[in-house]
Scaffold this motif. Structure first.
Motif, PDB file in Angstrom:
ATOM      1  N   VAL A 119     -21.031  24.839 -29.787  1.00 33.18           N
ATOM      2  CA  VAL A 119     -22.275  24.068 -29.825  1.00 33.18           C
ATOM      3  C   VAL A 119     -22.073  22.723 -29.125  1.00 33.18           C
ATOM      4  O   VAL A 119     -22.903  22.307 -28.318  1.00 33.18           O
ATOM      5  CB  VAL A 119     -22.765  23.870 -31.280  1.00 33.18           C
ATOM      6  N   GLN A 120     -20.953  22.061 -29.428  1.00 30.99           N
ATOM      7  CA  GLN A 120     -20.653  20.769 -28.783  1.00 30.99           C
ATOM      8  C   GLN A 120     -20.579  20.932 -27.259  1.00 30.99           C
ATOM      9  O   GLN A 120     -21.075  20.086 -26.518  1.00 30.99           O
ATOM     10  CB  GLN A 120     -19.330  20.190 -29.295  1.00 30.99           C
ATOM     11  N   LYS A 121     -19.952  22.007 -26.806  1.00 32.09           N
ATOM     12  CA  LYS A 121     -19.803  22.241 -25.367  1.00 32.09           C
ATOM     13  C   LYS A 121     -21.168  22.405 -24.703  1.00 32.09           C
ATOM     14  O   LYS A 121     -21.434  21.823 -23.646  1.00 32.09           O
ATOM     15  CB  LYS A 121     -18.932  23.481 -25.143  1.00 32.09           C
ATOM     16  N   GLN A 122     -22.039  23.211 -25.326  1.00 32.13           N
ATOM     17  CA  GLN A 122     -23.390  23.413 -24.783  1.00 32.13           C
ATOM     18  C   GLN A 122     -24.170  22.093 -24.763  1.00 32.13           C
ATOM     19  O   GLN A 122     -24.824  21.760 -23.780  1.00 32.13           O
ATOM     20  CB  GLN A 122     -24.146  24.458 -25.608  1.00 32.13           C
ATOM     21  N   LEU A 123     -24.063  21.349 -25.868  1.00 33.19           N
ATOM     22  CA  LEU A 123     -24.762  20.064 -25.966  1.00 33.19           C
ATOM     23  C   LEU A 123     -24.249  19.081 -24.920  1.00 33.19           C
ATOM     24  O   LEU A 123     -25.031  18.344 -24.314  1.00 33.19           O
ATOM     25  CB  LEU A 123     -24.611  19.485 -27.384  1.00 33.19           C
ATOM     26  N   LYS A 124     -22.970  19.083 -24.680  1.00 35.79           N
ATOM     27  CA  LYS A 124     -22.377  18.171 -23.682  1.00 35.79           C
ATOM     28  C   LYS A 124     -22.933  18.465 -22.285  1.00 35.79           C
ATOM     29  O   LYS A 124     -23.276  17.539 -21.540  1.00 35.79           O
ATOM     30  CB  LYS A 124     -20.854  18.302 -23.688  1.00 35.79           C
ATOM     31  N   ILE A 125     -23.042  19.735 -21.928  1.00 34.86           N
ATOM     32  CA  ILE A 125     -23.589  20.110 -20.617  1.00 34.86           C
ATOM     33  C   ILE A 125     -25.030  19.609 -20.496  1.00 34.86           C
ATOM     34  O   ILE A 125     -25.414  19.019 -19.481  1.00 34.86           O
ATOM     35  CB  ILE A 125     -23.524  21.642 -20.412  1.00 34.86           C
TER      36      ILE A 125
END
Length: 193
Positions: A119-125
């Motif tokens: 989730v963090q990775k998707q949000l970061k993008i």
């Protein structure tokens, strides 16, 4: 990175962008961010219920129970190991039920078969694409706290209770309310007759 609070417009922008997808560049190459309803709903729930993303990702339909007057979310918070039971607005519960139905989930299936890191990775993008700094999943819990605080006459005790903080001082820090602001508010509220 100090996670910041997001406002309602930023909240809506992030969720809309996650839900619609976009094209972005990595090292000069076009990449496609596909619409991601799971991540969108997980963050929306964090922003509406105020529970941590880890607890959101552990939810099942069985986490919700009807008590005759409404729907109750009954969990044990992973970080604090505290029991937490509270009413979930029916509009939110209906969104969850529709999502579970559309995804063929049973009562015991995790609603979000995702990791916090995913989730963090998707949000970061998404945040890089939108030019937003210092936003993490925790920004959505802070959004919830700020909205409750501002829409309920700055009732910090209410926010403390909802977030299950042990002290007002923790909630103050969370909301970004400094001791100086509190002292100034007290000093500026003098009405001698």
């Amino acid at each position: 990175m100090k996670t910041r609070v997001i406002d309602i417009d930023t909240y809506k922008l992030i969720l809309t962008t996650i839900g619609s997808g976009f094209i972005y560049k990595v090292n000069g190459t076009d990449k496609k961010f596909r619409p991601n309803q799971r991540v969108k709903l997980a963050l929306m729930l964090e922003g509406n219920l105020g529970i941590r993303i880890g607890d959101i990702l552990n939810l099942t339909l069985k986490s919700f129970r009807n008590n005759g007057n409404g729907v109750i979310l009954d969990i044990v918070e992973a970080k604090t190991e505290k029991n937490r039971a509270f009413t979930v607005p029916m509009e939110i519960y209906n969104v969850i039920k529709i999502y579970a139905l559309e995804n063929g989930l049973s009562d015991t299936d995790n609603l979000f078969p995702l990791t916090e890191r995913a989730v963090q990775k998707q949000l970061k993008i998404v945040c890089q694409y939108l030019g937003l700094d210092n936003v993490s999943t925790h920004s959505f819990r802070k959004f919830y706290a700020n909205e409750i605080f501002n829409n309920n006459h700055q009732n910090i005790e209410l926010v403390r209770t909802l977030l299950q903080h042990s002290t007002i001082a923790i909630t103050q820090k969370y909301l970004g309310v400094s001791s100086k602001e509190i002292e100034d508010a007290i000093s500026n509220h003098v009405h001698i007759i």
